[in-house]
Enzyme design. Structure first.
Site, PDB file in Angstrom:
ATOM      1  N   GLU A   1      -1.922   1.695   2.904  1.00  0.00           N
ATOM      2  CA  GLU A   1      -2.337   2.168   1.571  1.00  0.00           C
ATOM      3  C   GLU A   1      -2.636   0.949   0.693  1.00  0.00           C
ATOM      4  OE1 GLU A   1       1.096   3.572  -0.503  1.00  0.00           O
ATOM      5  OE2 GLU A   1      -0.032   4.863  -1.877  1.00  0.00           O
TER       6      GLU A   1
ATOM      7  N   CYS B   1       0.869   7.716   2.380  1.00  0.00           N
ATOM      8  CA  CYS B   1       2.254   7.377   2.034  1.00  0.00           C
ATOM      9  C   CYS B   1       3.093   8.592   1.633  1.00  0.00           C
ATOM     10  CB  CYS B   1       2.236   6.316   0.942  1.00  0.00           C
ATOM     11  SG  CYS B   1       3.774   5.331   0.907  1.00  0.00           S
TER      12      CYS B   1
ATOM     13  N   VAL C   1       8.500   2.225   0.459  1.00  0.00           N
ATOM     14  CA  VAL C   1       9.654   1.532  -0.117  1.00  0.00           C
ATOM     15  C   VAL C   1      10.947   2.311   0.136  1.00  0.00           C
ATOM     16  CG1 VAL C   1       8.373   0.272  -1.873  1.00  0.00           C
ATOM     17  CG2 VAL C   1       9.204   2.560  -2.398  1.00  0.00           C
TER      18      VAL C   1
ATOM     19  N   LYS D   1      -5.192  10.517  -2.694  1.00  0.00           N
ATOM     20  CA  LYS D   1      -3.770  10.855  -2.538  1.00  0.00           C
ATOM     21  C   LYS D   1      -3.358  12.033  -3.418  1.00  0.00           C
ATOM     22  CE  LYS D   1       0.689   8.401  -2.382  1.00  0.00           C
ATOM     23  NZ  LYS D   1       1.346   7.084  -2.597  1.00  0.00           N
TER      24      LYS D   1
END
Lengths: 266, 266
Positions: B39, B145, B172, B112
């Site tokens: 991404e 993501c 993350v 997204k």
């Protein structure tokens, strides 16, 4: 804060009274709000003929069933809600069902939506759909075993407001215990899975069950997981504030962030 | 049988040309059908202001973008389809998008759907929805993501017929790699996740990425998983017969067994 207890045991096939009496000893004196037993907990799972199904049903509406009578009494006496899976006869059909018996003696039935493997030979697909009930301040829903495989099952219960999913199971595939960490995480919800252990043989039919009953948390963590084999009862604490808050950081709320307009809906 | 390659690397923030030139060396001579990059692969992820977004966009429709031009050329030359995430400007708005460039030089963009964390400050929520495209016999879809967190995303792509989900990411949170085993299993589909590694710092903004880019299979297995740190390219084989057959035993087909009438649909 509430407590949910999961019972894992090994039933003897079709020995309903013996199995019920066995678990009554396991749960004696337990300090909990909810007790979860496995799918088809007291009949056993390895049905090989329709005749066996016809000979082992319960019918709570008609007051028929040794397990039903026993746990109704138990719930009224102790104030503990109980859920267990059973072979239900209703209007001439047989369902792989679970009953949630509340402390006031009332009950609610869930009929398994997604039938697994040979269950399709003996049971009618569930017609109750998923539902959520509030019991003394906590929203609970019920799903049965293979329902876990379909993300829509637990998603539906979570969107209906469930804090805790009571999940009676007879697991033969190796995936559910790890998958339910993700089911809990994606829905920010508690899931209590009660499973059978050991092997059931009935003529040519043989099933080996995976044990490892567990409770998973809204953080996707395993609060406890029982061993693969052995009879056990274990209890976890439920903090309903954790499941009621779907926020995962200051910008994201798992339910508000859903975009149904882009989802496949049939 | 097809091959999908995943590139994991550490971009330098806003150094688009440098980053593109770096990965061109990584992919040189690779034998594959699809290459997946992360991404926001070449801008980096740690945006701290709208100004930074305005200075680093691509706009494929207008032919603007160093990455776009480079990979369009690469795809036409090699016959390899490429997907990468980028900061897209379209009709005055900025999207966290991914572009799938096909070997004939045509392309398709996915914006997204589920924005994560501070992305909400800088990007407009995606308006393309999920789509599937057939490329030389294999049905591919794209998700970005955080889309993974919502079971509806990959479910939608699978129900639209995808065999393979190309999944550019900047992860993350620690969950996705394990979760995608379950996303693959529940949809009987391949997922190729390309992730960043290392830390990006931009003023007070700091992100650490989890690496461990991977491909998971319709059996819920990890075909490969890269280390937490380091630049890599790795390739997996896709057997589209495995993803096209949703049967898991003689009685159960994961898609035919769905019961939409009992699912929550909004």
């Amino acid at each position: 804060m509430f407590k949910v207890s999961v019972v894992q045991f090994k039933p003897e096939l079709f020995e309903i009274e013996k199995n019920v009496n066995k678990v009554m000893k396991i749960i004696e004196g337990v300090d909990s709000n909810f007790i979860v037993f496995p799918e088809l907990a007291f009949t056993g799972y390895a049905f090989s003929s329709k005749k066996e199904v016809e000979e082992t049903y319960e019918s709570p509406l008609d007051g028929i069933g040794y397990a039903f009578k026993t746990f109704k009494e138990f719930s009224k006496d102790t104030g503990v809600s109980v859920v267990y899976g059973f072979n239900e006869k209703y209007e001439g059909k047989y369902y792989n069902s679970s009953i949630l018996i509340k402390s006031d003696g009332t009950y609610k039935i869930y009929r398994k939506t997604h039938l697994f493997f040979r269950e399709k030979l003996f049971f009618t697909p569930g017609d109750t759909g998923f539902w959520v009930d509030n019991i003394n301040g906590i929203n609970v829903g019920v799903a049965i075993c293979f329902d876990w495989y379909f993300p829509e099952s637990f998603r539906t219960l979570a969107l209906l407001g469930a804090d805790l999913i009571l999940h009676p199971a007879n697991l033969v595939l190796p995936y559910c215990q790890e998958a339910n960490k993700i089911r809990s995480l994606e829905n920010k919800i508690y899931i209590a899975t009660s499973n059978i252990w050991g092997t059931q043989i009935n003529g040519e039919i043989e099933y080996s069950f995976t044990g490892k009953s567990q409770v998973t948390s809204p953080d996707g963590e395993v609060l406890f997981r029982l061993p693969e084999q052995g009879d056990f009862i274990q209890t976890a604490e439920i903090d309903e504030r954790k499941s009621q808050n779907k926020r995962i950081n200051e910008y994201n709320d798992l339910f508000q962030d859903r975009k149904p307009k882009y989802y496949f809906h049939s």
